[in-house]
Design a protein around this motif. Structure first.
Motif, short mmCIF file in Angstrom:
data_model
loop_
_atom_site.label_atom_id
_atom_site.label_comp_id
_atom_site.label_asym_id
_atom_site.label_seq_id
_atom_site.Cartn_x
_atom_site.Cartn_y
_atom_site.Cartn_z
N THR A 116 -4.57 13.14 -5.79
CA THR A 116 -5.52 13.97 -5.05
C THR A 116 -5.66 13.61 -3.58
O THR A 116 -6.45 14.26 -2.88
N LYS A 117 -4.96 12.55 -3.11
CA LYS A 117 -5.14 12.08 -1.72
C LYS A 117 -6.60 11.74 -1.45
O LYS A 117 -7.17 12.03 -0.40
N ALA A 118 -7.26 11.09 -2.43
CA ALA A 118 -8.70 10.84 -2.35
C ALA A 118 -9.06 9.76 -1.33
O ALA A 118 -10.17 9.72 -0.82
N GLY A 119 -8.13 8.83 -1.04
CA GLY A 119 -8.44 7.75 -0.10
C GLY A 119 -9.40 6.72 -0.65
O GLY A 119 -10.07 6.01 0.10
N VAL A 120 -9.47 6.58 -1.99
CA VAL A 120 -10.35 5.60 -2.62
C VAL A 120 -9.81 4.19 -2.33
O VAL A 120 -8.60 3.98 -2.24
N GLY A 156 0.82 -1.19 0.00
CA GLY A 156 0.00 0.00 0.00
C GLY A 156 0.86 1.25 0.00
O GLY A 156 2.08 1.22 0.01
N SER A 157 0.21 2.40 -0.02
CA SER A 157 0.90 3.68 -0.02
C SER A 157 0.21 4.60 0.97
O SER A 157 -0.99 4.46 1.24
N SER A 158 0.97 5.56 1.49
CA SER A 158 0.37 6.50 2.43
C SER A 158 -0.67 7.37 1.75
O SER A 158 -1.54 7.94 2.41
N ASP A 159 -0.60 7.47 0.41
CA ASP A 159 -1.59 8.27 -0.32
C ASP A 159 -2.95 7.59 -0.36
O ASP A 159 -3.95 8.23 -0.71
N ASP A 160 -3.03 6.31 -0.02
CA ASP A 160 -4.28 5.59 -0.11
C ASP A 160 -5.17 5.78 1.11
O ASP A 160 -6.29 5.26 1.15
N GLY A 161 -4.72 6.47 2.12
CA GLY A 161 -5.55 6.72 3.29
C GLY A 161 -5.68 5.49 4.18
O GLY A 161 -4.92 4.53 4.10
N GLU A 162 -6.70 5.51 5.03
CA GLU A 162 -6.88 4.44 6.02
C GLU A 162 -7.46 3.17 5.42
O GLU A 162 -7.31 2.08 5.97
N LEU A 195 -11.01 15.04 -11.55
CA LEU A 195 -10.49 13.73 -11.93
C LEU A 195 -11.54 12.69 -11.53
O LEU A 195 -11.98 12.68 -10.38
N ALA A 196 -11.94 11.84 -12.46
CA ALA A 196 -12.96 10.82 -12.20
C ALA A 196 -12.37 9.44 -12.35
O ALA A 196 -11.82 9.09 -13.41
N ASP A 197 -12.45 8.63 -11.30
CA ASP A 197 -12.04 7.23 -11.33
C ASP A 197 -13.23 6.39 -11.80
O ASP A 197 -14.33 6.53 -11.27
N THR A 198 -13.04 5.54 -12.80
CA THR A 198 -14.15 4.80 -13.40
C THR A 198 -13.93 3.30 -13.26
O THR A 198 -12.86 2.83 -12.88
N VAL A 199 -14.97 2.54 -13.57
CA VAL A 199 -14.91 1.08 -13.51
C VAL A 199 -13.92 0.57 -14.56
O VAL A 199 -13.81 1.12 -15.65
N GLY A 200 -13.17 -0.48 -14.20
CA GLY A 200 -12.19 -1.04 -15.13
C GLY A 200 -12.83 -1.92 -16.19
O GLY A 200 -13.97 -2.37 -16.06
N PHE A 201 -12.09 -2.18 -17.24
CA PHE A 201 -12.56 -3.03 -18.32
C PHE A 201 -11.78 -4.34 -18.30
O PHE A 201 -10.75 -4.47 -17.65
N ALA A 223 -5.30 -2.02 -13.28
CA ALA A 223 -4.15 -1.32 -13.85
C ALA A 223 -3.58 -0.28 -12.89
O ALA A 223 -2.49 0.23 -13.10
N GLY A 224 -4.33 0.06 -11.83
CA GLY A 224 -3.86 1.02 -10.84
C GLY A 224 -4.52 2.38 -10.96
O GLY A 224 -3.93 3.40 -10.58
N LYS A 225 -5.76 2.44 -11.46
CA LYS A 225 -6.45 3.71 -11.64
C LYS A 225 -6.73 4.38 -10.30
O LYS A 225 -6.50 5.59 -10.12
N SER A 226 -7.26 3.62 -9.33
CA SER A 226 -7.58 4.20 -8.02
C SER A 226 -6.32 4.63 -7.28
O SER A 226 -6.29 5.67 -6.61
N SER A 227 -5.24 3.85 -7.41
CA SER A 227 -3.97 4.23 -6.79
C SER A 227 -3.46 5.54 -7.38
O SER A 227 -2.93 6.39 -6.66
N LEU A 228 -3.63 5.70 -8.69
CA LEU A 228 -3.18 6.94 -9.33
C LEU A 228 -4.01 8.12 -8.86
O LEU A 228 -3.47 9.21 -8.59
N LEU A 229 -5.33 7.94 -8.73
CA LEU A 229 -6.18 9.01 -8.22
C LEU A 229 -5.77 9.38 -6.79
O LEU A 229 -5.71 10.57 -6.43
#
Length: 534
Positions: free
Chosen positions: A327-331, A68-74, A358-364, A317-323
């Motif tokens: 943005t520190k979104a914690g998704v 994990g990463s600290s950017d991912d929140g709790e 920035l919008a995180d969307t469902v993966g394909f 692919a890492g879309k939520s990690s990139l968000l």
């Protein structure tokens, strides 16, 4: 894992058996059994526990990405998702295969099967690896696999008759509960293969739908998944004898039939079909009723000239990690397929102060069921209505070109081919220099990043800034000192070129959108025309 001995003669003269033919499809792959062995070896290395939602997606990667990463929140949602665990020793084997359609899908010990034409063994390996990851994400343990080279799947049992008998012996020897086919089976194929093997048979589509049903959280997401499941189930309803009968309509013949036996004249399967149609109509109305709220939010962003960036890409692919990194979104971030189903929108700011979303969307995924594309069309509107598409690709995936083609096909289906696309290869820290050269040849202008380490994020932000539309209306305004809110709007939604002050207020020269330009019209400063020489 050694194959069990055959307990039935192999009279499959009509089958092209990959185990005995010496045709080589690829210089690096000489035997389909080697393909299955590689897939199973990676699956065995991942199946050390019985967590229902674990690292099943690791089948698609060459390195560890679970950190994990600290950017991912709790990540509190991850604890809730992992609270559901499999219990070893429980069997889902059926005494009567006719129970299959009327109980909840629950995978345990499975055998995966696939059919491929000559020359496509490499693609078959990637597809089988992905199917193993899908099965594990859904909560299964993959015990064995079976690949058959055949120009076309058997119209009756998908596999040839001989391979179906071999599959039966493998299932019996391993005690498997379920067989998963790496395609979407026709209802008749599934029924015939179930009769031949004696255990539940499902296809790739059913596994994907099951994962979606487990991961859906929002009211809209749950409605979309249920609609897709019902569309999939409708042509696969099956009736068995008198147990499916209902009271007959009109006069009822036969001894013992009389009062109380005259009814609507519907069989149970007809009743089920009618109920499914009614439920589907209700779900479509419900999803349609949720659409105005989303459109209102998007209209508000357009009215305020806030550019939108959609993060699209293959599953895992890492879309939520990139968000989260940006943005520190914690998704919720999880090393599994389809961890994200509901779109998440976050605000960000460029280096010169312009706002965008920035919008995180469902993966394909390859062979994405058409039911899901239709059901999630409202969610995919975030992609279709965006100004820029950030197309995230897993750099460590065995087949990045296949990922790119799959995602672009879905982008085309939602009518977004005209939108500027920025290809981003994520997980660049997991690939060597040789692979990086191959990827650069694949997409020369791509950006290479690592959401985990932060590699390349600054370059990505600069590229996004150049692609998002800039305001085009030039204004010269004098804003009174008591209207500081307008100065703030100029910085947030426009591009301020210069700022000065005098006794009248704040003098601003800026580029803004049409809406803001109209709001600033009362404060416009008359700019003298340049003097003409001569």
């Amino acid at each position: 894992m050694p194959r069990p001995p055959m307990d039935a003669p192999q009279d499959n003269a009509d089958d092209t058996d990959v185990d005995v033919e010496a045709v080589v499809d690829d210089a690096s792959v000489t035997d389909p059994d080697d393909v299955v062995a590689r897939v199973l070896t990676s699956a065995a290395s991942r199946s050390s526990g019985y967590t229902l939602f674990g690292s099943g997606a690791a089948a698609l990667q060459t390195g560890d990405t679970s950190g994990g990463s600290s950017d991912d929140g709790e990540q509190y949602d991850r604890e809730d998702r992992q609270a559901l665990r499999r219990v070893a020793g429980l069997s889902t084997e059926l005494e009567d295969v006719t129970e299959v359609e009327y109980r909840q899908l629950r995978l345990e010990n499975v055998v995966i099967i696939g059919v491929y034409p000559q020359g496509a063994l490499h693609d078959a390996e990637n597809s089988l690896r992905e199917l193993a990851a899908l099965a594990e994400t859904a909560g299964a343990v993959v015990l064995d696999g079976l690949l058959q080279r055949k120009p076309h799947p058997d119209p009756s049992t998908y596999l040839g008759r001989g391979k179906a008998q071999e599959l039966k012996s493998i299932v019996q020897a391993l005690g498997a509960d379920t067989v998963i086919a790496d395609t979407e089976l026709a209802p008749s194929q599934r029924r015939a293969l179930e009769d031949a093997v004696g255990v539940k048979v499902i296809d790739r589509t059913a596994v994907i739908l099951d994962i979606f049903s487990q991961h859906a959280k929002s009211r809209e997401g749950k409605a979309q998944v249920e609609l897709a499941q019902l569309e999939y189930l409708l042509p696969r309803l099956r009736g068995w004898g008198e147990s499916m009968s209902r009271q007959a309509g009109g006069q009822v013949g036969g001894a013992g039939a009389g009062m109380g036996s005259r009814g609507p004249g519907e069989t149970k399967i007809e009743l089920d079909r009618r109920r499914i149609h009614t439920r589907m109509a209700k779900l479509r109305k419900s999803i349609t009723a949720m659409k105005p709220a989303r459109e209102a939010k998007r209209a508000n962003r357009r009215r305020n000239t806030v550019p939108s960036v959609a993060i699209a890409g293959y599953t895992n692919a890492g879309k939520s990690s990139l968000l989260n990194r940006i943005t520190k979104a914690g998704v919720l971030v999880e090393n599994s397929l389809f961890a994200t189903l509901d779109a998440t929108v976050r605000r960000n700011v460029t280096s010169d102060g312009r706002e965008y979303t920035l919008a995180d969307t469902v993966g394909f995924v390859r062979n994405l069921p058409h039911q899901l594309v239709e059901a999630f069309r409202s969610t995919l509107e975030e992609v279709a209505d965006s100004d820029v598409i950030v197309h995230v690709v897993d750099a460590a995936h065995p087949d990045p070109a296949g990922q790119i083609a799959t995602v672009r096909d879905v982008i085309g289906e939602v009518g977004a081919r005209h939108i500027p696309e920025l290809v981003v290869f994520n997980k660049a820290d997991l690939v060597d220099d040789g692979q990086l050269l191959v990827l650069r040849g694949l997409v020369p202008d791509a950006v290479f990043v690592s959401a985990r380490t932060g590699l390349g994020i600054d370059e990505l932000m600069e590229r996004i800034e150049t692609l998002i539309p800039s305001p085009s209306n030039e204004v010269h305004v004098i804003v009174p000192f008591d209207r500081g809110d307008l100065v703030t709007l100029l910085h947030e939604r426009g591009k301020v070129l210069s700022t000065d002050y005098d006794e009248r207020g704040t003098i601003v020269h800026a580029l803004v959108g049409a809406e803001l330009a109209a709001a600033l019209a009362p404060f416009a400063e008359v700019v003298p025309a340049p003097a003409v020489a001569g």
